[in-house]
Structure formats: structure tokens, C-alpha cells
Design a protein around this motif. Structure first.
Motif, mmCIF file in Angstrom:
data_model
loop_
_atom_site.group_PDB
_atom_site.id
_atom_site.type_symbol
_atom_site.label_atom_id
_atom_site.label_comp_id
_atom_site.label_asym_id
_atom_site.label_seq_id
_atom_site.Cartn_x
_atom_site.Cartn_y
_atom_site.Cartn_z
ATOM 1 N N GLU A 137 37.645 46.793 43.370
ATOM 2 C CA GLU A 137 38.751 45.900 43.048
ATOM 3 C C GLU A 137 38.145 44.528 42.747
ATOM 4 O O GLU A 137 37.098 44.177 43.281
ATOM 5 N N GLU A 173 39.074 41.784 43.780
ATOM 6 C CA GLU A 173 39.040 40.985 45.001
ATOM 7 C C GLU A 173 37.699 41.134 45.729
ATOM 8 O O GLU A 173 37.310 40.275 46.504
ATOM 9 N N GLY A 186 35.859 38.502 43.703
ATOM 10 C CA GLY A 186 36.599 37.280 43.429
ATOM 11 C C GLY A 186 36.605 36.941 41.946
ATOM 12 O O GLY A 186 37.317 36.054 41.507
#
Length: 135
Positions: free
Chosen positions: A25, A27, A30
Motif C-alpha cells: 500500500e 501508506e 508515504g
């Protein structure tokens, strides 16, 4: 694009064939790692991003493909991973200590407030004293 953040597919060449290393992902990083970035963690061997390709999808999540090159055993990268693990453990410990300290301060403040309220006369008693009423 359907409004969701894109997913990242990490692949590398092995024996002339493209191999999927893992799906992440956004995330996780970032941002989308750029060409030249090194992706390293404790589970997988370190990889250096050689190319990145954006694949827009209709009705599904967009995909960033990162084509990477495996890095040979590198003592510096290994030492950085160990250092990172130690720093994360230290940070986690500091955060836990700060959380406990904050809980103790809050509990102390609540105890002081309860003590102050218990010493204060009741509202009924204050009204009786103010208007001079007697029982």
C-alpha cells in the motif's frame, strides 16, 4: 482512478523473467519510491528501484509498478536496518513512557479536582447561607 490511493507492485528480473516481489500500500512508504531509491526491510532482500511505471485502471485501483534490481549483500544496508530497528524500539519506548506519564498527570489532576469539590460546601448549603434561611 476510482478515488482510492494506488497500490504499489514491486517486481524484479530473475533468469530473464519478471518476478513479483510483493504488493504494498502507498501508506507503507508515504509516497511512491523513485528511481534510485532503495527498498529494504527485515523480511525481503534490499532492492534498488530501476524503473517505475504508472498504470491507470478503470473501476479498480491504479497501480505503480516498480522494477527493481536486487542488491548484493551489503554490510552498510544491513547495519542501517539494525540501526533503524533499534531506533524504532527506542522511539516506541519513549512514546509509551510519555503516554504513562500523561495518564498519571491526568489522574492526579482529577484527584485534585475531586478533592477541591469535596471541600466546597454543597449548593443547597450555599443558597441557605446566602439567603439566611435556616432549617
Amino acid at each position: 482512478m476510482n478515488g482510492e490511493p494506488p497500490q504499489i507492485e514491486i517486481a524484479f528480473w530473475l533468469d530473464g523473467e519478471l518476478q513479483l516481489s510483493r504488493t504494498c500500500e502507498i501508506e507503507r512508504f508515504g509516497f511512491v519510491p523513485d528511481v534510485g531509491d532503495i527498498i529494504a526491510d527485515e523480511i525481503h532482500d534490499p532492492l534498488k528501484v530501476r524503473r517505475r511505471v504508472f498504470v491507470p485502471m478503470i473501476g479498480e485501483r491504479d497501480i505503480w509498478w516498480l522494477v527493481c534490481d536486487p542488491l548484493p549483500d551489503d554490510a552498510e544496508i544491513e547495519s542501517l536496518l539494525v540501526f533503524d530497528k533499534e531506533m524504532r524500539a527506542d522511539l516506541k519506548q519513549l512514546e509509551e513512557e510519555a503516554r504513562i506519564e500523561e495518564q498519571q498527570e491526568t489522574a492526579l489532576g482529577l484527584r485534585k479536582l475531586a478533592l477541591q469539590r469535596s471541600k466546597r460546601p454543597s449548593h443547597k448549603k450555599m443558597l441557605k447561607e446566602e439567603f439566611g434561611e435556616s432549617d
